[in-house]
Design a protein around this motif. Structure first.
Motif, mmCIF file in Angstrom:
data_model
loop_
_atom_site.group_PDB
_atom_site.id
_atom_site.type_symbol
_atom_site.label_atom_id
_atom_site.label_comp_id
_atom_site.label_asym_id
_atom_site.label_seq_id
_atom_site.Cartn_x
_atom_site.Cartn_y
_atom_site.Cartn_z
ATOM 1 N N ALA A 1 -20.175 -2.960 9.037
ATOM 2 C CA ALA A 1 -18.790 -2.829 8.565
ATOM 3 C C ALA A 1 -18.431 -1.375 8.278
ATOM 4 C CB ALA A 1 -18.565 -3.669 7.310
ATOM 5 N N ASP A 2 -17.136 -1.070 8.455
ATOM 6 C CA ASP A 2 -16.570 0.227 8.105
ATOM 7 C C ASP A 2 -15.204 -0.045 7.482
ATOM 8 O OD1 ASP A 2 -15.464 2.747 7.917
ATOM 9 O OD2 ASP A 2 -16.054 3.386 9.922
ATOM 10 N N PHE A 3 -15.071 0.250 6.182
ATOM 11 C CA PHE A 3 -13.848 -0.086 5.457
ATOM 12 C C PHE A 3 -12.863 1.081 5.375
ATOM 13 C CE2 PHE A 3 -17.115 -3.049 3.940
ATOM 14 C CZ PHE A 3 -16.503 -4.238 4.297
ATOM 15 N N PHE A 4 -13.172 2.184 6.058
ATOM 16 C CA PHE A 4 -12.224 3.292 6.289
ATOM 17 C C PHE A 4 -12.323 3.595 7.781
ATOM 18 C CE2 PHE A 4 -13.586 3.704 1.893
ATOM 19 C CZ PHE A 4 -12.477 4.138 1.192
ATOM 20 N N CYS A 5 -12.010 2.625 8.640
ATOM 21 C CA CYS A 5 -12.475 2.698 10.037
ATOM 22 C C CYS A 5 -11.736 3.716 10.886
ATOM 23 C CB CYS A 5 -12.444 1.323 10.683
ATOM 24 S SG CYS A 5 -10.798 0.672 11.052
ATOM 25 N N GLY A 6 -10.554 4.196 10.460
ATOM 26 C CA GLY A 6 -9.885 5.271 11.197
ATOM 27 C C GLY A 6 -9.683 4.937 12.657
ATOM 28 N N SER A 7 -10.292 5.721 13.539
ATOM 29 C CA SER A 7 -10.113 5.546 14.981
ATOM 30 C C SER A 7 -11.043 4.505 15.572
ATOM 31 C CB SER A 7 -10.333 6.886 15.695
ATOM 32 O OG SER A 7 -11.676 7.313 15.521
ATOM 33 N N GLY A 8 -11.930 3.919 14.750
ATOM 34 C CA GLY A 8 -12.764 2.819 15.230
ATOM 35 C C GLY A 8 -14.096 3.207 15.836
ATOM 36 N N THR A 9 -14.597 4.410 15.540
ATOM 37 C CA THR A 9 -15.861 4.837 16.138
ATOM 38 C C THR A 9 -17.017 3.910 15.763
ATOM 39 O OG1 THR A 9 -15.138 7.152 16.123
ATOM 40 C CG2 THR A 9 -17.496 6.756 16.335
ATOM 41 N N THR A 10 -17.124 3.554 14.493
ATOM 42 C CA THR A 10 -18.203 2.662 14.057
ATOM 43 C C THR A 10 -18.151 1.351 14.819
ATOM 44 O OG1 THR A 10 -18.089 3.612 11.834
ATOM 45 C CG2 THR A 10 -19.245 1.522 12.060
ATOM 46 N N LEU A 11 -16.971 0.797 14.976
ATOM 47 C CA LEU A 11 -16.807 -0.499 15.618
ATOM 48 C C LEU A 11 -17.122 -0.422 17.110
ATOM 49 C CD1 LEU A 11 -13.441 -1.465 13.872
ATOM 50 C CD2 LEU A 11 -15.761 -1.440 12.944
ATOM 51 N N ALA A 12 -16.688 0.664 17.756
ATOM 52 C CA ALA A 12 -16.956 0.838 19.182
ATOM 53 C C ALA A 12 -18.455 0.916 19.446
ATOM 54 C CB ALA A 12 -16.252 2.097 19.695
ATOM 55 N N VAL A 13 -19.168 1.687 18.635
ATOM 56 C CA VAL A 13 -20.613 1.834 18.820
ATOM 57 C C VAL A 13 -21.319 0.522 18.496
ATOM 58 C CG1 VAL A 13 -22.673 3.048 18.031
ATOM 59 C CG2 VAL A 13 -20.543 4.311 18.378
ATOM 60 N N ALA A 14 -20.892 -0.151 17.422
ATOM 61 C CA ALA A 14 -21.499 -1.435 17.060
ATOM 62 C C ALA A 14 -21.371 -2.434 18.201
ATOM 63 C CB ALA A 14 -20.846 -1.976 15.791
ATOM 64 N N GLU A 15 -20.195 -2.504 18.824
ATOM 65 C CA GLU A 15 -19.988 -3.427 19.945
ATOM 66 C C GLU A 15 -20.906 -3.086 21.113
ATOM 67 O OE1 GLU A 15 -18.875 -6.640 21.415
ATOM 68 O OE2 GLU A 15 -17.330 -6.086 19.966
ATOM 69 N N LYS A 16 -21.015 -1.806 21.436
ATOM 70 C CA LYS A 16 -21.861 -1.390 22.558
ATOM 71 C C LYS A 16 -23.335 -1.676 22.305
ATOM 72 C CE LYS A 16 -18.712 2.308 23.987
ATOM 73 N NZ LYS A 16 -18.508 3.778 24.129
ATOM 74 N N LEU A 17 -23.736 -1.670 21.024
ATOM 75 C CA LEU A 17 -25.137 -1.912 20.680
ATOM 76 C C LEU A 17 -25.408 -3.384 20.350
ATOM 77 C CD1 LEU A 17 -25.926 1.227 18.463
ATOM 78 C CD2 LEU A 17 -26.488 0.845 20.878
ATOM 79 N N GLY A 18 -24.432 -4.255 20.581
ATOM 80 C CA GLY A 18 -24.656 -5.683 20.381
ATOM 81 C C GLY A 18 -24.641 -6.124 18.936
ATOM 82 N N ARG A 19 -23.943 -5.374 18.062
ATOM 83 C CA ARG A 19 -23.811 -5.772 16.665
ATOM 84 C C ARG A 19 -22.458 -6.463 16.447
ATOM 85 N NH1 ARG A 19 -28.261 -2.736 18.035
ATOM 86 N NH2 ARG A 19 -29.345 -1.862 16.207
ATOM 87 N N LYS A 20 -22.406 -7.345 15.452
ATOM 88 C CA LYS A 20 -21.128 -7.879 14.992
ATOM 89 C C LYS A 20 -20.485 -6.828 14.085
ATOM 90 C CE LYS A 20 -23.323 -12.453 14.558
ATOM 91 N NZ LYS A 20 -24.695 -12.142 14.134
ATOM 92 N N TRP A 21 -19.159 -6.906 13.884
ATOM 93 C CA TRP A 21 -18.542 -5.871 13.052
ATOM 94 C C TRP A 21 -17.291 -6.358 12.318
ATOM 95 C CZ3 TRP A 21 -13.617 -5.060 14.754
ATOM 96 C CH2 TRP A 21 -13.342 -5.196 16.115
ATOM 97 N N ILE A 22 -17.007 -5.647 11.213
ATOM 98 C CA ILE A 22 -15.759 -5.771 10.461
ATOM 99 C C ILE A 22 -15.219 -4.361 10.253
ATOM 100 C CG2 ILE A 22 -14.673 -6.436 8.287
ATOM 101 C CD1 ILE A 22 -16.888 -8.468 7.866
ATOM 102 N N GLY A 23 -13.946 -4.153 10.547
ATOM 103 C CA GLY A 23 -13.312 -2.860 10.309
ATOM 104 C C GLY A 23 -12.047 -3.037 9.497
ATOM 105 N N CYS A 24 -11.698 -2.044 8.707
ATOM 106 C CA CYS A 24 -10.506 -2.125 7.860
ATOM 107 C C CYS A 24 -9.892 -0.741 7.718
ATOM 108 C CB CYS A 24 -10.889 -2.682 6.484
ATOM 109 S SG CYS A 24 -9.566 -2.611 5.252
ATOM 110 N N ASP A 25 -8.567 -0.674 7.695
ATOM 111 C CA ASP A 25 -7.883 0.596 7.422
ATOM 112 C C ASP A 25 -6.486 0.302 6.906
ATOM 113 O OD1 ASP A 25 -8.671 3.667 8.315
ATOM 114 O OD2 ASP A 25 -6.519 3.373 8.020
ATOM 115 N N LEU A 26 -5.985 1.210 6.084
ATOM 116 C CA LEU A 26 -4.648 1.087 5.513
ATOM 117 C C LEU A 26 -3.572 1.489 6.508
ATOM 118 C CD1 LEU A 26 -2.910 0.612 2.929
ATOM 119 C CD2 LEU A 26 -3.267 3.031 2.384
#
Length: 755
Positions: free
Chosen positions: A396-421
């Motif tokens: 998870a990344d709760f200040f996900c901004g441009s989504g880098t954490t989520l993009a890498v997690a998806e490519k590495l076969g991880r599940k993910w949660i992202g959040c941003d205001l």
């Protein structure tokens, strides 16, 4: 307690006056006071415990080539796909959540989605990159033809940042502290957290992390060199960020990840040359610590013996094998110890250290650049995620901004949660994740669907003091009690006066009457028609209708109809900014007209295509007269006025000119998508009532993103004709089209088609 009589009298008098007691008496007044404690003004261990239901506003899933695929080996990772559509139909769907992360974290921790997270194996890794620059600029740049428009942040984003730094470090620490407490309670017992921070505040944030997670769970302070040498006047150049790594307990995941050596390292240590292989090599010791008597690892080799308390690292047979292969380096000096040759081509790298100089920040020609100010390189997150999580883990990344954490997690076969205001952050991440799905599809790798969620009407109810978790009848009663407060709030932000004798209107702004839509439902066609009829009966020529949501397809038809009846009608969105009184007091709340979309379905047999024919918006950012006056001679600025992007320039003689950059309506569109069978999936939410979970249909449908076209940094062209879609059988279907403009604002239109 060893107080003097004078101190007792003094303390009693302070308590009687309601004054705060001096901190020096804390250890004498309370039990179990820690020897060392982190304290700042406003610190409290109380955290938000509100539970708000999540609304699913969009489901995105690129159809798979192999529709019969089943991914995963256990109940945590398994998901299957629909054989007809190739879209995921079961298992964990990733979450992209738009909203205040404090409310999101509290709702995840205490609400029904907590069970879903636990079923997915628990939250194993959190990476956050909270804002840490007191002078940060949250505007973003948008390409409009050859020019760049700088879009200011929304007021709610700006004020959230002011809240963060309003009292300096005190308010910043309070913001970080509450979110870390919520994250800790959500994190799995064997989970880890990485907090990415700047060097100016890293010392105090580390103290907060010690306070929340405990000093014993501190793992590393990683120094990341984010920039190359540069000149900072009067001090050493600041070229690094700090990444603080903590675990939630003494159990955590740690995978061996190797760090590629630098050119300097290779030059220094690979200093020998093998003429036969024509390759450099490093010399590796061939001895090891002695255990017991050393057994068969103690022997003479070419006149050399291991030193005291040491043995050879391999048996004599293995040593002879190395010798035959020419893998042993012998020193020129007699009596020197033989060493094993490690060739440069075989060297995979060193185990991770806590100083990272081999990952550079994103340069302006990088393929991964999405023009987001705080974007971090994927290599940085790739290293963190590989080292501290496993495949199918939830990240998870709760200040996900441009989504880098989520993009890498998806490519590495991880599940993910992202959040941003930020709305623009969510839109940027949406496009990025669609790109990742397409990339993985192209290479034949698995990927999961993701849904875009928000707290929607429940967040708005919470802001005006309505408890959305109450049973329906109690909630309706509370809504009626708070209605006047809500109406006064909205009309105050709109600079309109409250009126009571002209139903159905609630206010008046000059000669224009104002109707405020409900807090928890869209403004309907029936409500708009009632307002038009009331205007005609009372001989009123202008009406503004304000709403958080509007029934789809009202604009522009209803305005044309009103105009024919002699009424000038404006439909305007109420922004989230109205819930911050400071924004109202500073006259910073802006209400924007509802955009309109025009589409044409093209049906042949059971096949349909959608043609996007027109789109209209009406935004304004700057006062053009004052902007022109503020420009220096020879200067220019791109801004928004009257629904157009314009370039205001002042020549060297001081003459101001205006050039419209949005030459055609398509210049406003960044993205559009189609759901060909819109009413096929109802939005079902789980709510807590009297401590029990209950599933409720909201009355809305989930937009299933089945086709989309959008602009990227490298591809600016936008398709105006959708792909073809084949319906399984004849009948009537609802088709929804969602258009997102260059600022991340969306407009949806639904049409009925007969197949």
């Amino acid at each position: 307690m060893n107080f003097t009589d004078h101190e007792k009298e003094q303390l009693k008098a302070m308590i009687d006056r309601g004054e705060k007691l001096p901190a020096k008496y804390k250890s004498q007044l309370f039990e179990n006071v820690p020897e060392v404690e982190l304290v700042w003004a406003g610190k409290t261990s109380e955290v938000t415990n509100v539970v708000l239901p999540f609304q699913s506003i969009e489901q995105i899933d690129e159809p798979r080539k192999d529709a019969n695929m089943v991914v995963g080996k256990d109940s945590f990772s398994l998901f299957s796909c629909d054989t007809n559509s190739g879209r995921q139909q079961s298992g964990w769907s990733n979450k992209l959540i738009w909203g205040d992360n404090k409310l999101v974290l509290s709702s995840l921790k205490n609400g029904p989605m907590r069970e879903e997270i636990e079923k997915a194996g628990g939250l194993k890794l959190v990476y956050i990159d909270p804002p840490f620059d007191v002078g940060a600029d949250f505007s973003f740049n948008i390409g409009v033809g050859p020019e760049t428009l700088t879009k200011e942040p929304s007021i709610i984003e700006e004020l959230a940042y002011r809240d963060t730094w309003g009292r300096g470090a005190d308010s910043y620490l309070s913001m970080v502290y509450e979110r870390l407490l919520l994250i800790k309670s959500l994190l799995a017992s064997d989970g880890s957290i990485f907090v990415h921070i700047g060097p100016k505040v890293s010392h105090v944030v580390r103290s907060v992390l010690d306070d929340v997670f405990g000093c014993s769970n501190f793992i590393n302070q990683i120094i990341w060199r984010r920039a190359f040498a540069h000149n900072d006047p009067s001090r050493c150049g600041m070229i690094h960020d700090v990444v603080l790594y903590y675990s939630n307990s003494d159990k955590r995941t740690w995978n061996k990840v190797l760090q590629k050596p630098s050119a300097e390292y290779l030059e220094q240590f690979f200093d020998q040359y093998d003429d036969d292989r024509k390759e450099r090599y490093n010399r590796i010791p061939m001895d090891a610590p002695r255990h017991g008597d050393g057994g068969n690892l103690v022997y003479e080799w070419k006149g050399a013996w291991p030193s005291k308390n040491r043995t050879w690292a391999c048996t004599i047979d293995k040593m002879e094998e190395f010798e035959k292969k020419g893998r042993i380096h012998y020193p020129k000096k007699d009596g020197g110890m033989p060493r094993l040759k490690c060739y440069e081509s075989e060297y995979e790298g060193t185990v991770l250290q806590d100083i990272w100089t081999d990952i550079n920040k994103i340069h302006n020609q990088s393929n991964e650049l999405v023009d987001y100010a705080t974007q971090k390189p994927e290599a940085l997150l790739d290293r963190i995620i590989r080292a501290t999580s496993n495949k199918d883990d939830l990240v998870a990344d709760f200040f996900c901004g441009s989504g880098t954490t989520l993009a890498v997690a998806e490519k590495l076969g991880r599940k993910w949660i992202g959040c941003d205001l930020g709305r623009f952050a969510i839109h940027t991440t949406r496009k990025r994740m669609i790109g990742v799905q397409r990339e993985l599809k192209q290479s034949g790798k698995p990927y999961r669907s993701f849904e875009i969620l928000n707290l929607g009407k429940y967040e708005r109810q919470y802001f005006v003091g309505i408890d959305p978790t109450l049973p329906e009848e109690q909630r309706k009663a509370q809504t009626l009690q708070r209605e006047e407060h809500y109406l006064t709030l909205i009309l105050s932000a709109y600079k309109a006066e409250r009126i009571f004798q002209l139903s159905p209107f609630h206010g008046k702004k000059g000669s224009t009457v104002v109707l405020v839509g409900p807090i928890d439902a869209p403004v309907t066609l029936a409500q708009v028609n009632e307002a038009i009829d009331a205007c005609r009966q009372n001989k009123i020529s202008k009406a503004d209708i304000l709403g958080f949501e509007f029934e789809m397809g009202l604009v522009p038809a209803i305005q044309d109809e009103a105009r024919q009846k002699g009424v000038t009608l404006s439909l305007k969105y109420i922004p989230k900014d109205v819930f911050d009184r400071r924004a109202i007091e500073r006259n910073q709340v802006k209400f924007y007209d509802v955009a309109f979309v025009d589409i044409m379905p093209k049906v042949q047999g059971k096949t349909i295509q959608l043609h996007l024919k027109d789109f209209g918006v009406f935004y304004r950012q700057d006062d053009l007269d004052s902007l022109g006056e503020s420009l220096k001679d020879g200067g220019s600025k791109v801004t928004i006025d009257g629904g157009q992007v314009v370039k205001i320039s002042k020549d060297k003689s001081g003459v101001v000119s205006r050039e419209v950059l949005t030459k055609k309506w398509t210049d406003w569109i960044d993205y559009w998508a189609v759901d060909f069978d819109y009413e096929s999936r109802k939005e079902i939410i789980t709510i807590l009532e009297d401590g029990e979970e209950r599933q409720v249909w909201t009355g809305n449908y989930i937009f299933e993103n089945e086709w989309q076209s959008f602009r990227t940094k490298s591809e600016r062209r936008l398709e105006l004709m959708s792909g073809k879609y084949d319906y399984p059988e004849k009948g009537k279907y609802k088709v929804a089209v969602k258009v997102i403009d260059i600022f991340g604002n969306d407009t949806t239109k639904v049409v009925e088609v007969k197949i």
